[in-house]
Enzyme design. Structure first.
Site, short mmCIF file in Angstrom:
data_model
loop_
_atom_site.label_atom_id
_atom_site.label_comp_id
_atom_site.label_asym_id
_atom_site.label_seq_id
_atom_site.Cartn_x
_atom_site.Cartn_y
_atom_site.Cartn_z
N GLU A 114 -55.51 70.57 81.47
CA GLU A 114 -54.08 70.93 81.51
C GLU A 114 -53.53 71.15 80.09
OE1 GLU A 114 -53.39 67.41 83.89
OE2 GLU A 114 -52.53 68.62 85.48
N GLU A 134 -58.91 64.86 89.38
CA GLU A 134 -57.97 63.84 89.84
C GLU A 134 -58.20 63.45 91.29
OE1 GLU A 134 -57.18 66.54 88.10
OE2 GLU A 134 -55.83 66.01 86.47
#
Ligand code: CAA
Length: 260
Positions: A114, A134
């Protein structure tokens, strides 16, 4: 300013590039709050400095960053994350007007992927691995992974990556459009600095306008985006640098930009 979690230095032929190196190697540059705060401060300072034309963010050969710090995050409660608006401060670097290049070697996972996607251009070493793992931790990306990855590589590939936690290598990242170029890992940072140097040699206000127009394409309809682009294009005619660029072309000489 003295940093604990990052190193900063001026690099490039004219020292016009700020290199930010994430520096928590033992934790594979896991992104704790302190590290991300320091990144935010370093890029904001670089953005304000008139001598600086571009920024490079890098890690080390094993990891750009292996994600948010799971050990710091694991005992957080819902009230803590919602009341503290956990991760909201991480986007500080997306407000930067100067271009940011991510030089990614090794792992760019979760928050690391990210962070790379918050930058404007990604150069990958041939050992780079990108992913949003995640889901394997029982959570989902929280710093733009579900949004920026879709815009970068499309819905189907982004779904596959986020729903499985599988990693993609540098070659697939290149084919998918996530990264602009792949280099041997030993050369990747140098290539990123060369790119930043090239951008830093151009007119800073024009570079900022170009970045603003491209970044706006994430947010605007095609019509709105084209209107903004035209306004920014017209604005370049208020600059001496625009006149210099075109005069230099006509005179067959190299343009000398003065950032005004
Ligand atoms: N957070 C905290 N510590 C981490 C970390 C992380 N994200 N990733 C690695 N580390 C630590 C490890 O705990 C280990 O520390 P110790 O030596 O104290 O045990 C050290 O870094 C080295 O890691 P490994 O021993 O695991 O190294 P490896 O080579 O065997 O494996 C890896 C490398 C595959 C990247 C593995 O470390 C890994 O899977 N890391 C976690 C990746 C991950 O799940 N990232 C997503 C985090 S959540 C997130 O980012 C949310 C968001 O959207 C912001």
């Amino acid at each position: 300013m003295a940093y604990n979690m990052i190193k900063t230095e001026r690099v490039g032929a004219n020292n016009a590039v700020v290199l930010v190196t994430l520096n928590r190697p033992k934790a594979l540059n896991a992104l704790c709050d302190e590290l991300m705060d320091e990144v935010g401060i370093a890029v904001t300072e670089a953005d304000k400095n008139p001598e600086v034309g571009a920024i490079v963010i890098t890690g080390n050969d094993k990891a750009f960053a292996a994600g948010a710090d799971i050990k710091q995050m694991k005992d957080k409660s819902f009230p803590e994350v919602i009341n503290g608006n956990f991760l909201s401060s991480w986007t500080q670097l997306t407000t930067t007007r100067k271009p940011i290049i991510a030089a990614v070697n090794g792992y760019a996972l979760g928050g690391g992927c990210e962070l790379a996607m918050m930058c404007d251009i990604i150069y990958a070493g041939d050992n780079a691995k990108f992913g949003q793992p995640e889901i394997l931790l029982g959570t989902i990306p929280g710093a733009g992974g579900t949004q920026r990855l879709v815009r970068a590589i499309g819905k189907s590939k982004a779904m596959e990556i986020c729903l499985t936690g599988d990693q993609i290598n540098a070659e697939i990242a290149l084919q998918s459009g996530l990264v602009a170029k792949v280099h041997p890992k030993e050369e990747n940072l140098n290539e990123a600095i060369k790119l930043a140097d090239k951008i830093a040699s151009l007119s800073k206000p024009v570079v900022a306008m170009c970045k603003e127009a491209i970044s706006a394409s994430y947010e605007l309809t095609l019509n709105e985006g084209n209107r903004l682009e035209r306004k920014l294009f017209h604005s370049t005619f208020a600059l001496e640098d625009r006149k210099e660029g075109m005069d230099a072309f006509a005179a067959k000489r190299k343009a000398v930009f003065k950032d005004c």
